[in-house]
Design a protein around this motif. Structure first.
Motif, PDB file in Angstrom:
ATOM      1  N   TRP A   1      26.835 144.931  90.155  1.00  0.00           N
ATOM      2  CA  TRP A   1      27.640 144.782  88.748  1.00  0.00           C
ATOM      3  C   TRP A   1      28.708 143.334  88.838  1.00  0.00           C
ATOM      4  O   TRP A   1      28.567 142.400  88.343  1.00  0.00           O
ATOM      5  CB  TRP A   1      28.234 146.091  88.373  1.00  0.00           C
ATOM      6  N   TRP A   2      28.728 143.766  89.959  1.00  0.00           N
ATOM      7  CA  TRP A   2      30.029 142.404  90.499  1.00  0.00           C
ATOM      8  C   TRP A   2      29.439 141.249  90.695  1.00  0.00           C
ATOM      9  O   TRP A   2      29.637 139.945  90.352  1.00  0.00           O
ATOM     10  CB  TRP A   2      31.476 142.995  90.926  1.00  0.00           C
TER      11      TRP A   2
ATOM     12  N   TRP B   1      26.503 140.686  89.901  1.00  0.00           N
ATOM     13  CA  TRP B   1      25.906 139.897  88.430  1.00  0.00           C
ATOM     14  C   TRP B   1      26.697 139.195  87.378  1.00  0.00           C
ATOM     15  O   TRP B   1      26.129 137.842  87.058  1.00  0.00           O
ATOM     16  CB  TRP B   1      24.435 141.355  87.998  1.00  0.00           C
ATOM     17  N   ALA B   2      27.445 139.662  87.455  1.00  0.00           N
ATOM     18  CA  ALA B   2      28.310 139.647  86.342  1.00  0.00           C
ATOM     19  C   ALA B   2      28.875 137.792  86.537  1.00  0.00           C
ATOM     20  O   ALA B   2      29.198 137.322  86.191  1.00  0.00           O
ATOM     21  CB  ALA B   2      29.682 140.977  86.270  1.00  0.00           C
ATOM     22  N   ASP B   3      29.049 138.137  87.765  1.00  0.00           N
ATOM     23  CA  ASP B   3      29.511 136.291  88.604  1.00  0.00           C
ATOM     24  C   ASP B   3      28.988 135.756  88.500  1.00  0.00           C
ATOM     25  O   ASP B   3      29.008 134.261  88.059  1.00  0.00           O
ATOM     26  CB  ASP B   3      30.637 136.751  89.823  1.00  0.00           C
TER      27      ASP B   3
ATOM     28  N   PHE C   1      25.770 135.656  86.639  1.00  0.00           N
ATOM     29  CA  PHE C   1      25.500 134.788  84.943  1.00  0.00           C
ATOM     30  C   PHE C   1      26.679 134.382  84.058  1.00  0.00           C
ATOM     31  O   PHE C   1      26.163 134.625  83.019  1.00  0.00           O
ATOM     32  CB  PHE C   1      24.752 136.334  85.101  1.00  0.00           C
TER      33      PHE C   1
ATOM     34  N   TYR D   1      28.566 136.536  83.018  1.00  0.00           N
ATOM     35  CA  TYR D   1      29.551 137.429  81.906  1.00  0.00           C
ATOM     36  C   TYR D   1      30.885 137.785  82.300  1.00  0.00           C
ATOM     37  O   TYR D   1      31.602 137.891  81.053  1.00  0.00           O
ATOM     38  CB  TYR D   1      28.878 138.676  82.397  1.00  0.00           C
ATOM     39  N   THR D   2      31.682 137.650  83.487  1.00  0.00           N
ATOM     40  CA  THR D   2      32.724 137.193  83.786  1.00  0.00           C
ATOM     41  C   THR D   2      33.781 136.572  83.123  1.00  0.00           C
ATOM     42  O   THR D   2      34.864 136.306  82.301  1.00  0.00           O
ATOM     43  CB  THR D   2      33.375 137.248  84.881  1.00  0.00           C
ATOM     44  N   LYS D   3      32.864 135.638  83.172  1.00  0.00           N
ATOM     45  CA  LYS D   3      34.101 133.845  82.541  1.00  0.00           C
ATOM     46  C   LYS D   3      33.913 133.968  80.500  1.00  0.00           C
ATOM     47  O   LYS D   3      34.713 133.947  80.196  1.00  0.00           O
ATOM     48  CB  LYS D   3      32.910 132.153  83.185  1.00  0.00           C
ATOM     49  N   ARG D   4      32.450 134.316  80.537  1.00  0.00           N
ATOM     50  CA  ARG D   4      32.657 134.339  79.216  1.00  0.00           C
ATOM     51  C   ARG D   4      33.151 135.883  78.455  1.00  0.00           C
ATOM     52  O   ARG D   4      33.839 135.668  77.424  1.00  0.00           O
ATOM     53  CB  ARG D   4      31.567 134.964  78.351  1.00  0.00           C
ATOM     54  N   GLN D   5      33.519 136.466  79.214  1.00  0.00           N
ATOM     55  CA  GLN D   5      34.745 137.376  79.061  1.00  0.00           C
ATOM     56  C   GLN D   5      36.401 137.045  78.913  1.00  0.00           C
ATOM     57  O   GLN D   5      37.322 137.459  77.282  1.00  0.00           O
ATOM     58  CB  GLN D   5      35.144 138.690  79.183  1.00  0.00           C
TER      59      GLN D   5
END
Length: 80
Positions: free
Chosen positions: A39-40, A42-44, A46, A48-52
Motif C-alpha cells: 500500500w505504501w 502504491w501510494a507513493d 502513484f 496518492y500521498t502527495k495529493r492528500q
C-alpha cells in the motif's frame, strides 16, 4: 496504517501463543505487514500521498484566508 496495526497485533498474538492465532502459519500472520508495504509503495508511486498532503494544505489555506476576511469584516469567498 490499519494494516500495520493489524499485522503488529497478529504478530503479538502469535508470539504470546494466543489461540487461534498461535496455530496459524507465519505467512498468514505476516501478510498484513506485506500488504501495508505494498500500500505504501502504491501510494507513493502513484501520487496518492502527495495529493492528500496538498488537499490538507489547500484546506488550511482556505480556512486561514476566510478567518482573515472575517476579521476584516468581509464575507468569506465563495468557492464552488
Amino acid at each position: 496504517m490499519y494494516l500495520l496495526l493489524l499485522g503488529l497485533a497478529l504478530l503479538l498474538l502469535k508470539y504470546l501463543q494466543v489461540e487461534p492465532v498461535a496455530a496459524w502459519d507465519w505467512w498468514w500472520v505476516l501478510s498484513p505487514l506485506g500488504a501495508a508495504v505494498l500500500w505504501w509503495w502504491w501510494a507513493d508511486h502513484f501520487g496518492y500521498t502527495k495529493r492528500q498532503t496538498m488537499a490538507k494544505m489547500d484546506e488550511r489555506k482556505r480556512r486561514r484566508l476566510d478567518a482573515s476576511r472575517r476579521r476584516l469584516g468581509l464575507p468569506p469567498l465563495d468557492r464552488r
